[in-house]
Design a protein around this motif. Structure first.
Motif, PDB file in Angstrom:
ATOM      1  N   ALA A 194       0.952  -1.534   0.212  1.00  0.00           N
ATOM      2  CA  ALA A 194       0.088   0.101  -0.376  1.00  0.00           C
ATOM      3  C   ALA A 194       1.266   1.349   0.262  1.00  0.00           C
ATOM      4  CB  ALA A 194      -0.735  -0.187   1.144  1.00  0.00           C
ATOM      5  N   GLY A 195       1.907   0.866  -0.805  1.00  0.00           N
ATOM      6  CA  GLY A 195       3.219   2.088  -0.708  1.00  0.00           C
ATOM      7  C   GLY A 195       3.862   2.498  -0.078  1.00  0.00           C
ATOM      8  N   ASP A 196       3.944   1.598   0.504  1.00  0.00           N
ATOM      9  CA  ASP A 196       4.785   0.861   2.548  1.00  0.00           C
ATOM     10  C   ASP A 196       5.607   0.441   1.889  1.00  0.00           C
ATOM     11  OD1 ASP A 196       2.454  -1.291   2.345  1.00  0.00           O
ATOM     12  OD2 ASP A 196       2.255  -1.100   3.996  1.00  0.00           O
ATOM     13  N   THR A 197       5.668  -0.647   0.364  1.00  0.00           N
ATOM     14  CA  THR A 197       7.354  -0.895   1.344  1.00  0.00           C
ATOM     15  C   THR A 197       8.115  -1.016   1.323  1.00  0.00           C
ATOM     16  OG1 THR A 197       6.691  -1.319  -1.374  1.00  0.00           O
ATOM     17  CG2 THR A 197       6.112  -3.041  -0.549  1.00  0.00           C
ATOM     18  N   PHE A 198       8.937   0.214   1.851  1.00  0.00           N
ATOM     19  CA  PHE A 198      10.019   0.218   3.202  1.00  0.00           C
ATOM     20  C   PHE A 198      11.422  -0.192   2.786  1.00  0.00           C
ATOM     21  CE2 PHE A 198       8.354   1.182   6.584  1.00  0.00           C
ATOM     22  CZ  PHE A 198       7.031   1.282   6.562  1.00  0.00           C
ATOM     23  N   VAL A 199      10.871  -1.345   3.500  1.00  0.00           N
ATOM     24  CA  VAL A 199      11.382  -2.611   3.690  1.00  0.00           C
ATOM     25  C   VAL A 199      10.577  -3.418   3.893  1.00  0.00           C
ATOM     26  CG1 VAL A 199      12.249  -1.284   5.771  1.00  0.00           C
ATOM     27  CG2 VAL A 199      10.869  -2.470   6.158  1.00  0.00           C
ATOM     28  N   LEU A 200      11.146  -4.367   3.259  1.00  0.00           N
ATOM     29  CA  LEU A 200      10.078  -6.615   3.960  1.00  0.00           C
ATOM     30  C   LEU A 200      10.533  -6.949   4.815  1.00  0.00           C
ATOM     31  CD1 LEU A 200      10.817  -7.504   0.059  1.00  0.00           C
ATOM     32  CD2 LEU A 200       9.471  -5.822   1.007  1.00  0.00           C
ATOM     33  N   SER A 201       9.335  -6.611   5.696  1.00  0.00           N
ATOM     34  CA  SER A 201       9.812  -7.175   7.154  1.00  0.00           C
ATOM     35  C   SER A 201       9.795  -8.367   7.228  1.00  0.00           C
ATOM     36  CB  SER A 201       9.057  -6.394   8.399  1.00  0.00           C
ATOM     37  OG  SER A 201       7.540  -6.662   7.704  1.00  0.00           O
ATOM     38  N   SER A 202      10.339  -9.445   8.528  1.00  0.00           N
ATOM     39  CA  SER A 202       9.912 -10.873   9.348  1.00  0.00           C
ATOM     40  C   SER A 202       9.263 -10.890   9.814  1.00  0.00           C
ATOM     41  CB  SER A 202      11.348 -11.280   8.587  1.00  0.00           C
ATOM     42  OG  SER A 202      12.033 -10.671   9.488  1.00  0.00           O
ATOM     43  N   SER A 203       8.896 -12.349  10.515  1.00  0.00           N
ATOM     44  CA  SER A 203       8.450 -12.762  11.576  1.00  0.00           C
ATOM     45  C   SER A 203       9.174 -12.355  12.567  1.00  0.00           C
ATOM     46  CB  SER A 203       8.127 -14.250  11.683  1.00  0.00           C
ATOM     47  OG  SER A 203       9.277 -15.415  11.458  1.00  0.00           O
ATOM     48  N   SER A 204      10.936 -12.390  12.368  1.00  0.00           N
ATOM     49  CA  SER A 204      11.507 -11.803  13.670  1.00  0.00           C
ATOM     50  C   SER A 204      10.832 -10.751  15.291  1.00  0.00           C
ATOM     51  CB  SER A 204      12.362 -10.966  12.694  1.00  0.00           C
ATOM     52  OG  SER A 204      13.860 -11.291  13.656  1.00  0.00           O
ATOM     53  N   GLY A 205      10.776 -11.200  15.857  1.00  0.00           N
ATOM     54  CA  GLY A 205      10.810 -10.213  17.092  1.00  0.00           C
ATOM     55  C   GLY A 205       8.672 -10.108  17.457  1.00  0.00           C
ATOM     56  N   CYS A 206       8.269 -11.606  16.336  1.00  0.00           N
ATOM     57  CA  CYS A 206       6.612 -11.935  16.723  1.00  0.00           C
ATOM     58  C   CYS A 206       6.888 -13.330  17.550  1.00  0.00           C
ATOM     59  CB  CYS A 206       5.893 -12.381  14.991  1.00  0.00           C
ATOM     60  SG  CYS A 206       6.511 -11.159  14.256  1.00  0.00           S
ATOM     61  N   ALA A 207       6.250 -13.011  18.802  1.00  0.00           N
ATOM     62  CA  ALA A 207       6.407 -14.468  20.172  1.00  0.00           C
ATOM     63  C   ALA A 207       4.739 -14.519  19.862  1.00  0.00           C
ATOM     64  CB  ALA A 207       6.965 -14.181  20.903  1.00  0.00           C
ATOM     65  N   THR A 208       4.882 -15.837  20.555  1.00  0.00           N
ATOM     66  CA  THR A 208       3.432 -16.190  20.998  1.00  0.00           C
ATOM     67  C   THR A 208       3.356 -16.315  22.473  1.00  0.00           C
ATOM     68  OG1 THR A 208       3.004 -17.078  19.259  1.00  0.00           O
ATOM     69  CG2 THR A 208       1.351 -17.960  21.083  1.00  0.00           C
ATOM     70  N   GLY A 209       2.626 -16.343  23.821  1.00  0.00           N
ATOM     71  CA  GLY A 209       2.995 -16.576  24.671  1.00  0.00           C
ATOM     72  C   GLY A 209       1.269 -16.747  25.668  1.00  0.00           C
ATOM     73  N   SER A 210       1.281 -17.143  26.744  1.00  0.00           N
ATOM     74  CA  SER A 210      -0.048 -17.215  27.288  1.00  0.00           C
ATOM     75  C   SER A 210      -0.578 -15.716  28.085  1.00  0.00           C
ATOM     76  CB  SER A 210       0.056 -18.144  28.596  1.00  0.00           C
ATOM     77  OG  SER A 210       1.508 -17.982  29.779  1.00  0.00           O
ATOM     78  N   CYS A 211      -0.357 -14.863  27.828  1.00  0.00           N
ATOM     79  CA  CYS A 211       0.006 -13.502  28.268  1.00  0.00           C
ATOM     80  C   CYS A 211       0.414 -12.918  27.363  1.00  0.00           C
ATOM     81  CB  CYS A 211      -0.224 -13.565  29.632  1.00  0.00           C
ATOM     82  SG  CYS A 211       1.506 -13.838  30.280  1.00  0.00           S
ATOM     83  N   LEU A 212       0.410 -11.273  27.450  1.00  0.00           N
ATOM     84  CA  LEU A 212       1.264 -10.423  26.201  1.00  0.00           C
ATOM     85  C   LEU A 212       1.923 -10.681  26.779  1.00  0.00           C
ATOM     86  CD1 LEU A 212      -1.556  -7.377  26.118  1.00  0.00           C
ATOM     87  CD2 LEU A 212      -0.719  -9.269  23.948  1.00  0.00           C
ATOM     88  N   ALA A 213       2.584 -10.671  28.431  1.00  0.00           N
ATOM     89  CA  ALA A 213       4.166 -10.307  28.941  1.00  0.00           C
ATOM     90  C   ALA A 213       5.091 -11.407  28.869  1.00  0.00           C
ATOM     91  CB  ALA A 213       3.759 -10.239  30.610  1.00  0.00           C
ATOM     92  N   GLU A 214       4.262 -12.583  28.368  1.00  0.00           N
ATOM     93  CA  GLU A 214       5.105 -13.631  28.243  1.00  0.00           C
ATOM     94  C   GLU A 214       5.340 -13.857  26.792  1.00  0.00           C
ATOM     95  OE1 GLU A 214       3.432 -17.975  29.235  1.00  0.00           O
ATOM     96  OE2 GLU A 214       4.304 -18.190  27.231  1.00  0.00           O
ATOM     97  N   ALA A 215       4.416 -13.725  26.132  1.00  0.00           N
ATOM     98  CA  ALA A 215       4.830 -13.157  24.316  1.00  0.00           C
ATOM     99  C   ALA A 215       5.487 -12.085  24.153  1.00  0.00           C
ATOM    100  CB  ALA A 215       3.484 -13.237  23.590  1.00  0.00           C
ATOM    101  N   VAL A 216       5.608 -10.706  25.071  1.00  0.00           N
ATOM    102  CA  VAL A 216       6.796  -9.712  25.003  1.00  0.00           C
ATOM    103  C   VAL A 216       8.240 -10.236  25.180  1.00  0.00           C
ATOM    104  CG1 VAL A 216       7.563  -7.630  25.590  1.00  0.00           C
ATOM    105  CG2 VAL A 216       4.964  -7.997  24.773  1.00  0.00           C
ATOM    106  N   LEU A 217       8.093 -11.188  26.173  1.00  0.00           N
ATOM    107  CA  LEU A 217       9.686 -11.868  26.507  1.00  0.00           C
ATOM    108  C   LEU A 217      10.475 -11.974  25.225  1.00  0.00           C
ATOM    109  CD1 LEU A 217      11.218 -11.998  28.586  1.00  0.00           C
ATOM    110  CD2 LEU A 217       9.985 -13.800  30.160  1.00  0.00           C
ATOM    111  N   PHE A 218       9.270 -12.976  24.702  1.00  0.00           N
ATOM    112  CA  PHE A 218      10.088 -13.655  24.103  1.00  0.00           C
ATOM    113  C   PHE A 218      10.254 -13.124  22.732  1.00  0.00           C
ATOM    114  CE2 PHE A 218       9.396 -17.156  27.277  1.00  0.00           C
ATOM    115  CZ  PHE A 218      10.790 -18.044  27.151  1.00  0.00           C
ATOM    116  N   GLY A 219       9.692 -12.128  22.767  1.00  0.00           N
ATOM    117  CA  GLY A 219       9.862 -11.747  21.003  1.00  0.00           C
ATOM    118  C   GLY A 219      11.503 -11.145  21.375  1.00  0.00           C
TER     119      GLY A 219
END
Ligand SMILES: [Zn+2]
Length: 666
Positions: A384-409
């Motif tokens: 949408a005119g926004d391909t200034f970078v092509l990002s990846s799943s890097s930094g994406c993570a899952t957990g049982s709560c936001l704190a856990e997901a954020v820590l692993f991200g």
């Protein structure tokens, strides 16, 4: 099926649908389903409502007929449903909406279409109108009868028991039965509501998320355990996540039962992104298939959450210049040199005056809402005119709560930053003596030895005091598939070693075959790095024996040091509350002048089973990119300063210190 520019006209499939509609209506008039009272109260099944599937793309806008449809005619099958597992609750899924989490006929159309082949999806989604290559055969009397009987069986009598292949968590879900028109075989599958269904979900505006780091404690099972729940603890509706008709994550999973190192379970699905259909795969690679399967579903859900936003929430469309201090300028995450934008067919320079999509995230240090370019957190979003970078799943993570997901991200971002700092900075990392590691490491080393590989592990900490371990598998005989790198970051150094080595084991079985198959292509890449373009090229290139010369800083015979010695100064947080672990990581980033941002990616399917997914972003850490000319890391100041800050280099690195060779990160 072929594309054609002809004017819209009824498809041959529509003619067959009319025939089916007429037949079902006649049968229903003679033999209506349910009592008269049921019908007055819209219970127990109504008249069949027939639509076609696969002759045109699923509508992008609300469509009452599609929503109410209970009989879906495709080229080779008829789908009956969605039907509620508890029939007294409604007319199958037909008249209840996604607000209650119940799927409608339109949800089914979307999920079904996503699982079609690449050519079929391209024809439906980006081709012109489709046309049959010949006249459509009439449905036979026995096919029409079979559809009616299946419809009746689905809507009358006591609820049918779920098929034995179903897990108990899929049992309460609405069902879809598929009748194969050639064999009359019937298969029944559970269906999850599609969170972006235009017919049964209501769009709501994007607003800043509430504070994510909940005030309530997040007690850990043990101080040295950083996952609050195990993969088996989540009530995953496996049969609804993966099935060939309407699986949310894919049509099936594959078990590689001949793998000599791990027990891989893999799945994949085509995701439409900025560059067409991308084959997105997910896997679990534990030492047993049961455990791998649960991990594979969790990763599949994480990919599902990260590739596109799966909530009916339109992004904020605005130009950076109009947003002010609430917005994250994408250049803070690194940009490409000008000549890259001039030559790359997909990349487009960021223009602060051009409106692009943004989503709300949050600064994890201050709690303040931040608008983040959608491109940085939903990595397969359409251009949408926004391909200034092509990002990846890097930094994406899952957990049982936001704190856990954020820590692993955040741990993943730190791992990749450290790996790139060591690689491009040409740093000499201390080697870890694997004989001083926990017994599980010995088992991993032995498994690699049986495959002809020796495992090495390096203490890859740079200027952040979080254990990061890089592993390297080296083929004894120097043959093709010579080197395989992997890495892991963890608050416990022993778990970081185990994680990095376990990941290396997942690559060993394929690396020699990959190199033999792609030999000529890889030899050309070794001569001309600009030919390194895609993610798998990076690791495959280092399977080529002649590339070992560029990895000498990992291959010399320096002596290995005991893990207790290397991490003597490191104290794991050892706290009973996960929030303390997260705060520690945030403080470490803060001390280096880095700030962390989170975007909640959680999908309704994840929320229903107690999962949260996030994308974490730390502007300034080296971002991982794939494709040699698309590397941002060599142009960021941190690459030159962090090694000196950490005492790993005498001074700020200069261009001559750098290793100007594509990274081997898998
Ligand atoms: Zn729907």
């Amino acid at each position: 099926m072929t594309g054609t520019a002809a004017a819209v006209r009824p498809t041959p499939l529509a003619a067959a649908a009319a025939q089916l509609r007429q037949h079902l209506r006649r049968r229903w008039l003679v033999q209506p389903i349910g009592t008269a009272e049921d019908r007055r109260n819209r219970r127990g099944g109504g008249a069949p409502r027939v639509v076609t599937l696969g002759d045109a793309t699923a509508p992008a806008l609300a469509d009452p007929d599609r929503r109410a449809a209970t009989v879906h005619l495709t080229a080779a099958t008829v789908l009956i449903g969605p039907v509620s597992a508890h029939r007294h609750e409604g007319w199958g899924g037909a008249m209840v909406g996604g607000a209650a989490g119940r799927p409608c006929g339109h949800c089914l159309a979307i999920r079904w279409q996503r699982l079609r082949s690449r050519s079929q999806r391209d024809a439906l989604e980006v081709g012109d109108q489709t046309t049959a290559v010949g006249p459509w055969p009439q449905l036979t009397a026995y096919q029409l009868d079979a559809v009616w009987e299946l419809y009746r069986a689905s809507h009358t009598g006591p609820p049918l028991p779920p098929p034995p292949s179903w897990d108990r968590h899929s049992t309460p879900l609405p069902r879809v039965s598929q009748l194969d028109l050639a064999s009359l075989r019937v298969r029944t599958y559970p269906l999850l509501a599609e969170p972006c269904c235009p017919s049964c979900t209501r769009q709501r505006p994007d607003i800043p998320d509430p504070l994510v780091l909940a005030h309530q404690p997040r007690p850990k099972p043990r101080p040295d355990t950083y996952r609050l729940r195990t993969p088996d603890d989540y009530p995953l509706p496996a049969a609804a996540l993966v099935n060939p008709v309407c699986g949310a994550l894919g049509a099936g999973t594959a078990l590689t039962i001949t793998s000599p190192t791990t027990a891989p379970v893999t799945g994949s699905v085509f995701i439409r992104g900025y560059g067409g259909l991308l084959d997105v795969s997910w896997s679990g690679q534990s030492s047993g298939y049961h455990a791998s399967r649960a991990l594979a579903y969790l990763e599949g859900l994480e990919r599902y959450a990260g590739t596109h936003r799966r909530r009916s929430v339109p992004p904020v469309i605005a130009a950076y210049a109009d947003l002010g201090p609430d917005a994250l300028h994408p250049d803070r995450c690194g940009r490409h040199p000008d000549e890259v934008y001039d030559t790359d067919p997909i990349l487009r320079r960021f223009d602060p005056q051009r409106p692009i999509p943004w989503v709300w995230g949050q600064n994890l240090h201050t709690g303040r809402p931040v608008l983040v370019p959608r491109r940085l957190c939903f990595y397969s979003s359409p251009a949408a005119g926004d391909t200034f970078v092509l990002s990846s799943s890097s930094g994406c993570a899952t957990g049982s709560c936001l704190a856990e997901a954020v820590l692993f991200g955040l741990l993943e971002l730190i791992e990749r930053d450290a790996f790139l700092l060591a690689w491009y900075g040409n740093l000499i990392l201390p080697r870890i003596d694997l004989d001083t590691c926990p017994p599980v490491v010995r088992a991993l080393v032995d498994r690699a030895e049986l495959q002809g590989y020796r495992l090495y592990a390096f203490d890859n900490r740079i200027d952040l005091d979080v254990p990061v371990v890089t592993s390297l598998a080296v083929r004894h005989d120097g043959g093709p598939g010579l080197l395989s790198f992997a890495a892991a970051a963890h608050l416990d150094p022993r778990q970081a070693v185990t994680g990095a080595l376990a990941e290396a084991l997942t690559y060993i079985p394929h690396q020699p075959t990959t190199v033999r198959r792609r030999r000529a292509e890889l030899e050309r890449m070794a001569d001309d790095y600009t030919l390194v373009r895609r993610l798998p090229d990076h690791s495959a290139l280092f399977g080529l024996p002649r590339m070992a010369v560029h990895a000498e800083s990992y291959l010399d015979d320096r002596s290995a040091l005991p893990i207790e010695h290397l991490f003597a100064g490191y104290r794991p947080p050892g706290t009973p509350d996960l929030r303390d672990d997260l705060r520690r990581v945030l403080d470490l980033l803060d001390a280096r002048g880095l700030e962390a941002i989170v975007v909640d990616q959680t999908t309704p399917e994840q929320e229903a089973v107690g999962l949260r997914s996030v994308c974490t972003i730390v502007p300034g850490l080296l971002p991982i990119d794939f494709g040699w000319i698309r590397q941002r890391a060599p142009h960021l100041p941190r690459l030159r300063t962090a090694p000196a800050t950490a005492g790993l280099a005498a001074a700020v690195l200069t261009d001559t210190d750098l290793r100007r060779v594509p990274h081997p990160f898998p």
